[in-house]
Motif scaffolding. Sequence first.
Motif, PDB file in Angstrom:
ATOM      1  N   SER A  73       0.830  -1.209   0.000  1.00 35.38           N
ATOM      2  CA  SER A  73       0.000   0.000   0.000  1.00 35.38           C
ATOM      3  C   SER A  73       0.864   1.259   0.000  1.00 35.38           C
ATOM      4  N   PHE A  74       1.919   1.270   0.805  1.00 31.81           N
ATOM      5  CA  PHE A  74       2.803   2.432   0.833  1.00 31.81           C
ATOM      6  C   PHE A  74       3.609   2.551  -0.453  1.00 31.81           C
ATOM      7  N   LEU A  75       3.915   1.454  -1.088  1.00 35.54           N
ATOM      8  CA  LEU A  75       4.661   1.493  -2.342  1.00 35.54           C
ATOM      9  C   LEU A  75       3.793   2.010  -3.486  1.00 35.54           C
ATOM     10  N   THR A  76       2.565   1.543  -3.551  1.00 37.43           N
ATOM     11  CA  THR A  76       1.705   1.873  -4.696  1.00 37.43           C
ATOM     12  C   THR A  76       0.850   3.119  -4.489  1.00 37.43           C
ATOM     13  N   GLY A  77       0.481   3.421  -3.261  1.00 30.17           N
ATOM     14  CA  GLY A  77      -0.354   4.591  -2.980  1.00 30.17           C
ATOM     15  C   GLY A  77       0.024   5.218  -1.660  1.00 30.17           C
ATOM     16  N   PRO A  78       1.206   5.823  -1.599  1.00 31.69           N
ATOM     17  CA  PRO A  78       1.697   6.310  -0.299  1.00 31.69           C
ATOM     18  C   PRO A  78       0.812   7.367   0.353  1.00 31.69           C
ATOM     19  N   GLN A  79       0.191   8.232  -0.429  1.00 35.57           N
ATOM     20  CA  GLN A  79      -0.639   9.275   0.174  1.00 35.57           C
ATOM     21  C   GLN A  79      -1.871   8.694   0.853  1.00 35.57           C
ATOM     22  N   GLN A  80      -2.503   7.723   0.200  1.00 35.93           N
ATOM     23  CA  GLN A  80      -3.688   7.102   0.784  1.00 35.93           C
ATOM     24  C   GLN A  80      -3.306   6.271   2.019  1.00 35.93           C
ATOM     25  N   ALA A  81      -2.226   5.520   1.914  1.00 37.52           N
ATOM     26  CA  ALA A  81      -1.789   4.704   3.052  1.00 37.52           C
ATOM     27  C   ALA A  81      -1.365   5.587   4.221  1.00 37.52           C
ATOM     28  N   ALA A  82      -0.691   6.684   3.924  1.00 36.85           N
ATOM     29  CA  ALA A  82      -0.214   7.581   4.975  1.00 36.85           C
ATOM     30  C   ALA A  82      -1.354   8.234   5.736  1.00 36.85           C
ATOM     31  N   ALA A  83      -2.443   8.514   5.033  1.00 37.09           N
ATOM     32  CA  ALA A  83      -3.588   9.152   5.684  1.00 37.09           C
ATOM     33  C   ALA A  83      -4.114   8.300   6.837  1.00 37.09           C
TER      34      ALA A  83
END
Length: 132
Positions: free
Chosen positions: A22-32
Motif C-alpha cells: 500500500s505504501f509502495l503503490t499509494g503512499p498518500q492514501q496509506a499515509a492518511a
Amino acid sequence: MRLVLTALIFLAGMFDLFLAISFLTGPQQAAAGFGLSPTGTGGLSTLRADMTAFFGVAAFCMLWGAWRRNADLLLVPILLFGTAMVARLINVVVAGPYDGWPVPVAVEAFHVVLLLIGWRTLPHHRIDEIAG
C-alpha cells in the motif's frame, strides 16, 4: 500450539506485506490512515521508501521465518516493532497523548509479544548448520 503460532505469525506478516505494498503503490492514501501527510515530492518519496522498507522487511522476515520455522528471522521484526513502540511511548511522555494513540501501540505490542513467543517456541538455526 506451534501450528497456530506459525499461522498467526504468517497472518500478521501478510498484513504487514499488504501495508508495504500500500505504501509502495499509494503512499498518500496509506499515509492518511497513519495520520501522515507528505510535504512535496521529497516527503512522498520518504513515505514510499521508509514505510515500504519498514513493513516490507518486517513482513518478509515474519513470512520466511514462519514458513521455514526459523525463529532467528523473527528477531528483525521484533526489533523494528519494539523500537517503534518505545518511540511512540516516548512521544506520549514528551509531546503528550493524541486521539487514538493506544491503537498503534497495541498493534506494535501485539507484534512484539507474538514474535517473542514465536522466537521462544520455534527452532533456531545455527549458521554452521545452514552452511554445512
